[in-house]
Scaffold this motif. Structure first.
Motif, mmCIF file in Angstrom:
data_model
loop_
_atom_site.group_PDB
_atom_site.id
_atom_site.type_symbol
_atom_site.label_atom_id
_atom_site.label_comp_id
_atom_site.label_asym_id
_atom_site.label_seq_id
_atom_site.Cartn_x
_atom_site.Cartn_y
_atom_site.Cartn_z
ATOM 1 N N HIS A 11 1.061 -0.867 0.192
ATOM 2 C CA HIS A 11 -0.440 -0.114 -0.143
ATOM 3 C C HIS A 11 0.649 1.110 -0.221
ATOM 4 O O HIS A 11 0.361 1.551 -0.319
ATOM 5 N N SER A 49 2.170 3.783 -4.157
ATOM 6 C CA SER A 49 2.080 4.372 -5.614
ATOM 7 C C SER A 49 1.798 4.165 -6.896
ATOM 8 O O SER A 49 2.866 3.562 -7.753
ATOM 9 N N LEU A 50 1.260 3.731 -7.194
ATOM 10 C CA LEU A 50 0.914 3.470 -8.794
ATOM 11 C C LEU A 50 -0.026 4.524 -10.121
ATOM 12 O O LEU A 50 0.000 4.388 -11.360
ATOM 13 N N LYS A 51 -0.455 5.436 -8.927
ATOM 14 C CA LYS A 51 -0.631 6.566 -10.469
ATOM 15 C C LYS A 51 0.521 6.669 -11.542
ATOM 16 O O LYS A 51 1.831 7.059 -11.279
ATOM 17 N N GLY A 52 0.301 6.128 -12.834
ATOM 18 C CA GLY A 52 1.136 6.751 -13.525
ATOM 19 C C GLY A 52 2.055 6.117 -13.954
ATOM 20 O O GLY A 52 2.896 6.351 -15.230
ATOM 21 N N LYS A 53 2.318 4.797 -13.287
ATOM 22 C CA LYS A 53 3.448 3.826 -13.854
ATOM 23 C C LYS A 53 3.301 2.864 -14.586
ATOM 24 O O LYS A 53 1.920 2.607 -14.727
ATOM 25 N N LEU A 112 -7.376 -1.371 -11.492
ATOM 26 C CA LEU A 112 -6.227 -0.723 -12.220
ATOM 27 C C LEU A 112 -5.646 0.181 -13.431
ATOM 28 O O LEU A 112 -5.345 1.128 -13.223
ATOM 29 N N ASP A 130 -7.326 2.327 -14.353
ATOM 30 C CA ASP A 130 -8.050 4.358 -14.831
ATOM 31 C C ASP A 130 -6.818 4.908 -14.266
ATOM 32 O O ASP A 130 -6.720 5.861 -14.085
ATOM 33 N N GLU A 131 -5.547 4.540 -13.403
ATOM 34 C CA GLU A 131 -4.553 5.020 -12.006
ATOM 35 C C GLU A 131 -3.603 4.887 -13.027
ATOM 36 O O GLU A 131 -2.936 5.621 -13.320
ATOM 37 N N VAL A 132 -3.500 3.670 -13.921
ATOM 38 C CA VAL A 132 -2.214 3.513 -14.229
ATOM 39 C C VAL A 132 -2.113 4.367 -15.155
ATOM 40 O O VAL A 132 -2.320 4.665 -16.393
ATOM 41 N N GLY A 133 -0.013 3.407 -15.693
ATOM 42 C CA GLY A 133 0.083 5.039 -17.225
ATOM 43 C C GLY A 133 -0.325 3.825 -18.293
ATOM 44 O O GLY A 133 -0.486 3.686 -19.317
ATOM 45 N N ASN A 189 -4.512 2.141 -22.989
ATOM 46 C CA ASN A 189 -3.060 2.033 -22.273
ATOM 47 C C ASN A 189 -2.823 0.121 -20.857
ATOM 48 O O ASN A 189 -1.808 0.525 -20.422
#
Ligand code: NAP
Length: 488
Positions: free
Chosen positions: A167, A170-174, A192, A194-197, A308
């Motif tokens: 936790h 952060s997976l944002k954009g990764k 995931l 919509d969150e990840v790159g 993506n």
């Protein structure tokens, strides 16, 4: 700690405070038995639902069915509620029945030995206890299976197993890599995307996906459930009947027309909802639907078609510092690698060392793989009873119902000892052998044996789960056939 016991004051040792352990404590108290201990290795109750905190975790058994029959929950938010809600439900039930305060945490049992007619357990912290009965409520899918892939440890980014979710990361954009396409991975993809790159799904085997809508319960419906618990019970019974007739009872009959219907529904789901013909073929399995654990999802195909998302079907050659190298020579560069690679399903009570009558070890008894009569008893392990042990209806039905049925069956054995008519019971070797032979024979005509690899299969490729109907399991649980037991 040792507590003396008499036939009317027998002591029970419950191992594990997940769904089955909590159930055992509640039911023992209901039967007027207070002389018991519940030991839990972790620092929180909940078992599977404590351990699985991955993005998108939910139960694919409808929530009103995946609840204790004696504790319906009007607050379920969805037909298939998220894992955190299920965890909160177990905490609430344990609190409500006053068993939460009885759980002893941080107590991992290392050894459990039958000596002089009693079970003695030892724990990692040096403590010990003795009792007349052991209830092994140790769960099924709880030891993560890590893939044996060259270079796994050389990855420079973050790696974690789905059941050990990180936790802090952060997976944002990764750029995220996901190994696996089981029930877990499919839920992760939807959660995931919509969150990840970028999301690269490394697929070894495609899965059939049954489109099942996950509707939310409205505030009005929940208010009605609160006001009228009978309505909830009706819903539970209705879902249970549909689940049994439409799924649990048919898995043992590979020729069932209902299985055909499930297959064509999955096929239509793929054909109608995946647009790109190349992706469609990548996602098309070459085995029968429900041969592997059937995936139920309303949004996986939407998620996997987002720009993506990428499905990688070339085999993984090795893992390098910057990503995953596949057999076509391509390097898939990643920041995070998630292993949704499942569990070591043959563990059950292990690594606990269990020693039964005459020094017989569990390792000896399970030399050829884990087996248990009715998923409850093992020869020469008297007064040790498993809940959801090997060969049970795992994958056929709600494991809560299975555990409830098993517990009331076990209590009928316990009552023999409580009434003083015997001191110990375990299935006889003859009955075990007969059960195992019949089970293996029946396993041949199950859908799981129809030509795919899955965790349902044992080391010899024979499905290990209950091969008959769920109705038959329910019938077996009505009462023990004492002639199948070695009674002393
Ligand atoms: P799983 O079904 O065992 O899936 C593991 C996945 O990892 C498979 O796709 C497998 O590929 C892949 N894999 C394993 N080792 C690999 C390797 N070395 N290289 C490439 N791929 C590899 O595990 P799971 O998804 O965690 O599910 C386990 C069970 O938990 C489910 O079947 C279900 O009973 C339960 N579960 C239930 C829910 C629910 O909603 N109730 C949700 C999640 C899990 P192969 O298929 O090729 O072997």
């Amino acid at each position: 700690m040792t507590t003396e016991s008499t036939p009317t004051n027998l002591r029970f040792l419950i191992i594990g405070a997940g769904m089955s352990g909590i159930l055992s404590a509640i039911k023992l108290r209901e039967a007027g038995i207070d002389n018991f201990a519940i030991y839990e290795k972790a620092d929180r109750l909940g078992g599977t639902w404590r351990e699985n905190e991955y993005a998108g975790v939910a139960c694919d058994v409808p929530s009103h069915l995946y609840s204790y029959s004696f504790s319906p929950n009007p607050e379920w938010t969805h037909r298939f509620s998220p894992g955190a809600e299920i965890q909160a439900y177990f905490e609430e039930v344990a609190r409500g029945y006053g068993v939460d305060s009885l759980i002893q945490y941080g107590k991992e049992i290392t050894r459990c030995e039958y000596r002089d007619g009693r079970w003695r357990i030892e724990m990692t912290d040096g403590s010990s206890d003795e009792g007349d009965f052991v209830i092994a409520a140790t769960g099924v899918l709880h030891h993560p299976a890590y893939p044996d892939i060259e270079g796994l440890e050389s990855f420079g980014g973050t790696t974690f197993h789905s059941a050990r979710w990180n936790h802090d990361e952060s997976l944002k954009g990764k750029r995220v890599g996901l190994i696996g396409t089981g029930s877990t991975a499919i839920q992760i993809v939807s959660a995931l995307i919509d969150e990840v790159g970028e999301l690269s799904v490394f697929q070894r085997t495609p899965q059939w996906v049954l489109p099942v809508e996950n509707t939310a319960y409205s505030e009005d419906e929940k208010a009605e459930f609160r006001k009228n618990p009978a309505a909830m019970r009706e819903i539970r019974d209705e879902i249970a009947r549909q689940f049994v007739d439409g799924f649990a009872n048919i898995l043992g009959d590979v020729k069932s027309p209902l299985l055909e219907l499930i297959h064509t529904t999955c096929e239509a789901n793929l054909n109608d909802n995946v647009r790109d013909p190349e992706l469609k073929e990548k996602l098309r399995p070459d085995y029968r639907a429900a041969c592997k654990r059937l995936i139920m999802s309303e949004d996986f195909y939407d998620a996997i078609q987002k720009p993506n998302a990428k499905v990688v079907v070339e085999g993984i050659e090795r893992i390098e510092e910057s990503g995953v190298r596949t057999s076509d020579g391509q390097l898939h560069e990643l920041d995070v690698l998630i292993l949704a690679t499942g569990f070591r399903v043959d563990r059950f009570m292990r690594p606990m060392e269990v020693v039964g009558r005459g020094g017989k070890t569990l390792e000896d008894a399970w030399d050829n793989g884990p087996i248990a009569y009715l998923a409850i008893s093992i020869p020469d392990f008297p007064n040790l009873f498993m809940l959801n042990g090997p060969n049970g209806p795992v994958g056929n039905f709600s494991l809560i119902d299975v555990a409830e049925l098993q517990f009331s069956y076990i209590m009928q054995l316990v009552d023999r000892v409580r009434s003083g008519s015997c001191k110990e019971l375990s299935v006889s070797q003859d009955a075990m052998d007969r059960f195992d032979e019949e089970r293996k024979k029946a396993a041949k005509t199950t859908i799981w044996a129809s030509g795919c690899k899955s965790w349902y299969l044992d080391a010899d490729g024979v499905p290990a789960a209950w091969p008959w109907t769920f109705d038959r399991f329910r019938q077996e649980m009505e009462g023990p056939r004492l002639e199948d037991y070695e009674v002393k």
